[in-house]
Design a protein around this motif. Structure first.
Motif, PDB file in Angstrom:
ATOM      1  N   HIS A 160      44.857 -31.267  27.106  1.00  0.00           N
ATOM      2  CA  HIS A 160      45.362 -29.870  26.634  1.00  0.00           C
ATOM      3  C   HIS A 160      46.593 -30.075  26.062  1.00  0.00           C
ATOM      4  N   LYS A 161      47.674 -30.916  26.535  1.00  0.00           N
ATOM      5  CA  LYS A 161      49.066 -31.063  26.202  1.00  0.00           C
ATOM      6  C   LYS A 161      49.036 -31.767  24.686  1.00  0.00           C
ATOM      7  N   ALA A 162      48.269 -32.520  24.619  1.00  0.00           N
ATOM      8  CA  ALA A 162      47.975 -33.541  23.323  1.00  0.00           C
ATOM      9  C   ALA A 162      47.503 -32.569  22.242  1.00  0.00           C
ATOM     10  N   LEU A 163      46.525 -31.696  22.501  1.00  0.00           N
ATOM     11  CA  LEU A 163      46.231 -30.592  21.496  1.00  0.00           C
ATOM     12  C   LEU A 163      47.359 -29.869  21.174  1.00  0.00           C
ATOM     13  N   GLU A 164      48.423 -29.417  22.168  1.00  0.00           N
ATOM     14  CA  GLU A 164      49.473 -28.570  21.797  1.00  0.00           C
ATOM     15  C   GLU A 164      50.261 -29.600  20.888  1.00  0.00           C
ATOM     16  N   VAL A 165      50.428 -30.605  21.280  1.00  0.00           N
ATOM     17  CA  VAL A 165      51.590 -31.458  20.191  1.00  0.00           C
ATOM     18  C   VAL A 165      50.881 -31.656  18.986  1.00  0.00           C
ATOM     19  N   PHE A 166      49.728 -31.868  19.007  1.00  0.00           N
ATOM     20  CA  PHE A 166      48.871 -31.994  17.768  1.00  0.00           C
ATOM     21  C   PHE A 166      49.117 -30.603  16.611  1.00  0.00           C
ATOM     22  N   SER A 167      49.494 -29.559  17.392  1.00  0.00           N
ATOM     23  CA  SER A 167      49.586 -28.551  16.415  1.00  0.00           C
ATOM     24  C   SER A 167      51.066 -28.532  15.654  1.00  0.00           C
ATOM     25  N   ILE A 174      51.356 -40.037  23.187  1.00  0.00           N
ATOM     26  CA  ILE A 174      52.025 -40.097  24.386  1.00  0.00           C
ATOM     27  C   ILE A 174      51.611 -38.937  25.548  1.00  0.00           C
ATOM     28  N   ALA A 175      51.248 -37.953  24.796  1.00  0.00           N
ATOM     29  CA  ALA A 175      51.076 -36.797  25.745  1.00  0.00           C
ATOM     30  C   ALA A 175      49.677 -37.185  26.538  1.00  0.00           C
TER      31      ALA A 175
END
Length: 406
Positions: free
Chosen positions: A212-219, A176-177
């Protein structure tokens, strides 16, 4: 022709609807159904009680009692997707049982026949897919609340407590991000067509920001998914029967085929979102359309595990003017730098994915009692590939797409 020039932007969501892409959740299924009408509620009842039934060794008994249902009463896409999700859960539970090595190599016809007919109707393989357990397996607790982990839940669970919820929901929130970048795709092609570097720069910046947002969420995965539970419990139920020594001949779908069939288990490679950005940015995993290696072959094969509308969307992107070639031809240093930011964001996501696989598969595998199969276990993903080799190859192809400074 003049009409064509403006249409991509004006009609973008009309175009996306045709490809089953939603404005808010991208490739995820918007507001999945949670229930099916009688007689299909018998499937739902088993899927809802899966962990309990498995624990009490009752799952297979209950499945074998089910009547063979005709799928014609499943009206509409969302009902069919829910049924595919439910039959996928039941199939995985039936095959792997308590996850203790007592495996079933034959799926009984009362499940196999409706599952295969439904799969054929949806254009999907008869196995639990990423499109099922991630994209169609969610609900909001408060319908008016935000799309956040705290306000969401999954519809069905495997053994392993909240491990599955963490794994599937974080994967969905990553989707979704990244999905917010899909809406700029029409303006990207419009800008390339009109040779409008300024508009293209803005749109590419939006893509790198979403990635970049997707990567933050992944964490968030570290917070919600326990590596030992994932490796020793959940992963077993996500494993397929292709490239899996435990079902080396595949699974026999009784009453459908006379010979066993091999299908890969759920894999992030079945996600359309990152393959979509690969195509858009011209990140090449193939040479002249032919897969360059086993990693490219696997990516190509996994497209057949995506909903056909999403697969068609990827093909439609491929037929559009090349963003990469336009960026190169412009000789504009700022534009090249912004393009590289997008590619670098894809590299970062793939780097992070490698770290996750090390933590959730490689390290737990090494902690198992030393037996011969362990090395294979250590490296095999749920999709049946050598997961570290696959991800390293994909990452290096992505890195190779960075434009070099002159």
């Amino acid at each position: 022709m003049a009409g064509d020039m403006s249409s991509p932007v004006e009609n973008s969501w009309t175009i996306f609807k045709e490809y089953h892409i939603d404005e808010d959740v991208g490739f995820a299924l918007p507001y999945p159904l949670e229930d099916l009408p009688h007689p299909y509620d018998a499937w739902i009842s088993i899927a809802r009680n899966l962990p309990e039934l498995i624990k009490n060794n009752q799952l297979r008994v209950e499945v074998e009692k089910l009547a063979t249902l005709n799928i014609n009463g499943l009206r509409g896409h969302r009902a069919q997707r829910l049924a595919h999700l439910v039959l996928g859960y039941i199939t995985m539970a039936y095959v792997w049982g308590q996850g203790d090595g007592d495996i079933r190599k034959v799926l009984p016809s009362n499940i196999a026949v409706p599952y295969c007919k439904l799969s054929e109707k949806l254009g999907l393989p008869p196995i639990l897919l990423y499109a099922d357990c991630v994209l169609a397996n969610w609900k909001k607790k408060d319908l008016n609340g935000p799309m956040t982990y705290e306000n969401m839940d999954i519809l069905f669970s495997f053994p392993g407590g909240d491990c599955g919820k963490g794994f599937f929901l974080v994967s969905l929130l990553v989707e979704i991000a990244a999905a917010s970048a899909i809406k700029v795709i029409p303006s990207i092609f419009d800008a390339v067509q009109r040779k409008d570097s300024d508009t293209l720069q803005k749109a590419l910046l939006e893509i790198s920001s979403s990635l970049h947002k997707a990567l933050e969420v992944f964490s968030q995965i570290h917070k919600y998914v326990d590596p030992n539970l994932f490796f020793n419990v959940l992963r077993i139920y996500l494993s397929g029967w292709k490239g899996n020594p435990l079902l080396s001949e595949g699974l026999l779908y009784e009453g459908v085929w006379d010979t066993p069939k091999k299908f890969a288990g759920g894999s992030a490679a079945q996600s359309s979102i990152f393959q979509c950005f690969d195509v858009l940015l011209g990140i090449q995993h193939s040479i002249g359309g032919v897969p360059a290696d086993s990693a490219a072959e696997f990516l190509q094969e996994m497209r057949t595990y995506m909903p056909p509308a999403h697969h068609s969307f990827l093909l439609s992107l491929k037929s559009k003017p090349s963003v990469r070639e336009f960026v190169l031809s412009e000789g504009n240093a700022t534009l090249q730098e912004i393009y590289n930011k997008c590619v670098q964001a894809m590299v970062s996501l793939r780097n992070y994915h490698l770290q996750i696989v090390a933590k959730y598969i490689v390290i737990p595998a090494r902690q198992q009692p030393q037996v011969e199969e362990n090395l294979e276990e250590e490296n095999r993903g749920t999709g049946g590939t050598n997961v570290m080799d696959f991800l390293k190859t994909v990452r290096s192809k992505t890195k190779n797409s960075l434009l070099k400074e002159e």
